[in-house]
Design an enzyme around this catalytic site. Sequence first.
Site, PDB file in Angstrom:
ATOM      1  N   ASP A 153      43.816  58.103  42.045  1.00 36.89           N
ATOM      2  CA  ASP A 153      43.914  57.541  43.229  1.00 36.89           C
ATOM      3  C   ASP A 153      42.530  57.756  44.201  1.00 36.89           C
ATOM      4  OD1 ASP A 153      43.969  60.315  43.388  1.00 36.89           O
ATOM      5  OD2 ASP A 153      46.512  59.911  44.410  1.00 36.89           O
ATOM      6  N   SER A 154      41.503  58.875  44.386  1.00 39.15           N
ATOM      7  CA  SER A 154      40.563  58.677  44.977  1.00 39.15           C
ATOM      8  C   SER A 154      40.089  57.627  44.837  1.00 39.15           C
ATOM      9  CB  SER A 154      39.238  60.330  44.443  1.00 39.15           C
ATOM     10  OG  SER A 154      39.283  59.890  42.383  1.00 39.15           O
ATOM     11  N   ASP A 182      47.276  57.338  38.243  1.00 37.15           N
ATOM     12  CA  ASP A 182      47.640  58.900  38.869  1.00 37.15           C
ATOM     13  C   ASP A 182      48.389  57.918  39.506  1.00 37.15           C
ATOM     14  OD1 ASP A 182      46.019  61.337  39.496  1.00 37.15           O
ATOM     15  OD2 ASP A 182      44.570  60.740  40.355  1.00 37.15           O
ATOM     16  N   LYS A 187      49.844  60.476  35.674  1.00 36.37           N
ATOM     17  CA  LYS A 187      49.076  61.580  35.703  1.00 36.37           C
ATOM     18  C   LYS A 187      50.437  61.784  37.832  1.00 36.37           C
ATOM     19  CE  LYS A 187      44.868  63.381  38.297  1.00 36.37           C
ATOM     20  NZ  LYS A 187      45.045  63.709  39.939  1.00 36.37           N
ATOM     21  N   GLU A 215      50.766  64.688  40.761  1.00 42.06           N
ATOM     22  CA  GLU A 215      50.461  66.481  41.452  1.00 42.06           C
ATOM     23  C   GLU A 215      51.883  66.968  41.645  1.00 42.06           C
ATOM     24  OE1 GLU A 215      48.013  65.200  44.863  1.00 42.06           O
ATOM     25  OE2 GLU A 215      46.965  64.400  43.869  1.00 42.06           O
ATOM     26  N   GLU A 272      42.672  72.070  39.912  1.00 48.31           N
ATOM     27  CA  GLU A 272      40.983  71.466  41.236  1.00 48.31           C
ATOM     28  C   GLU A 272      41.279  72.380  42.655  1.00 48.31           C
ATOM     29  OE1 GLU A 272      40.486  68.153  44.471  1.00 48.31           O
ATOM     30  OE2 GLU A 272      41.895  67.906  42.584  1.00 48.31           O
TER      31      GLU A 272
END
Length: 280
Positions: free
Chosen positions: A45-46, A84, A114, A116, A184
């Site tokens: 999502d970056s 993501d 993925k 979070e 991270e």
Amino acid sequence: MSRVTIPMLREKRERGEPIVMVTAYDYPGARVAEQAGVDMLLVGDSGAQVVLGHESTVTVTLDEMLVLAKAVRRGADSAFVVCDVPFGSTEVSDAQAVETAVRFAKEAGADAVKLEGGGRDRLDRIRAIVAAGVPVVGHVGLTPQTATALGGMRAQGRTVESAVRLVEEAVGVQDAGAFCVVVEAVPAEVTEVLRRVLQIPIIGIGAGPADGQVLVLHDLLGITEGRTAKFVKRYGELGEAMVAAIGAYAAEVRSGAFPGPEHRYTAAPEAVEAARAALG
């Protein structure tokens, strides 16, 4: 080269062979990473920031992420593609989370999604998605989607409370069914603790030595503008090269040097005369 699978990733961990992951957001990026021989591609999502121009990852939509994921899948022949899930696409319920994950698998051809976080609700979502047949990669430590609740974009696991929470979340993610976890912005010593207690591969980003590493493509290529995170290492300065190349093109267009004779097509004389005649 055969397509990378979950058993292959597990075997790499068992052999102590580092797993290489890099982000990708489009077909050309996936092709370059494929040719470089990476094991995993993360449609992060970056991409909201480095490709779509959003101020943060929070505002990117599911449909936007699916467009990026489809492009990456088309360019990935062998790499394992992880996508993501964007903020807001799994938070409401297990049913919503499953629907989102299935869309990535069915529409974009993702090998895994993925998620979070490692709180109770997130673990429920992981269990539901895995039960639906979609593999899951966890993500603990600094979780950008909920960074505000963590006090901003800062390293995690540096205090007693934070380190304990990190370990509990990582173990929870594993027990919920994730086959891999991204860690991270965590001190290397804490990551080493995780490596001793987890049986699934750990992909580090700013977390010291792990079973594998991931970096944002634009960061490592030197395309990202402005300040980058402490853990970023630039392996090239493509941003400067791109500006120089486009600047050279603009200069030649303005001077009339481009296009030159070698860039032009030719026509038979009679075709030119016919064109003139058509104008009367």
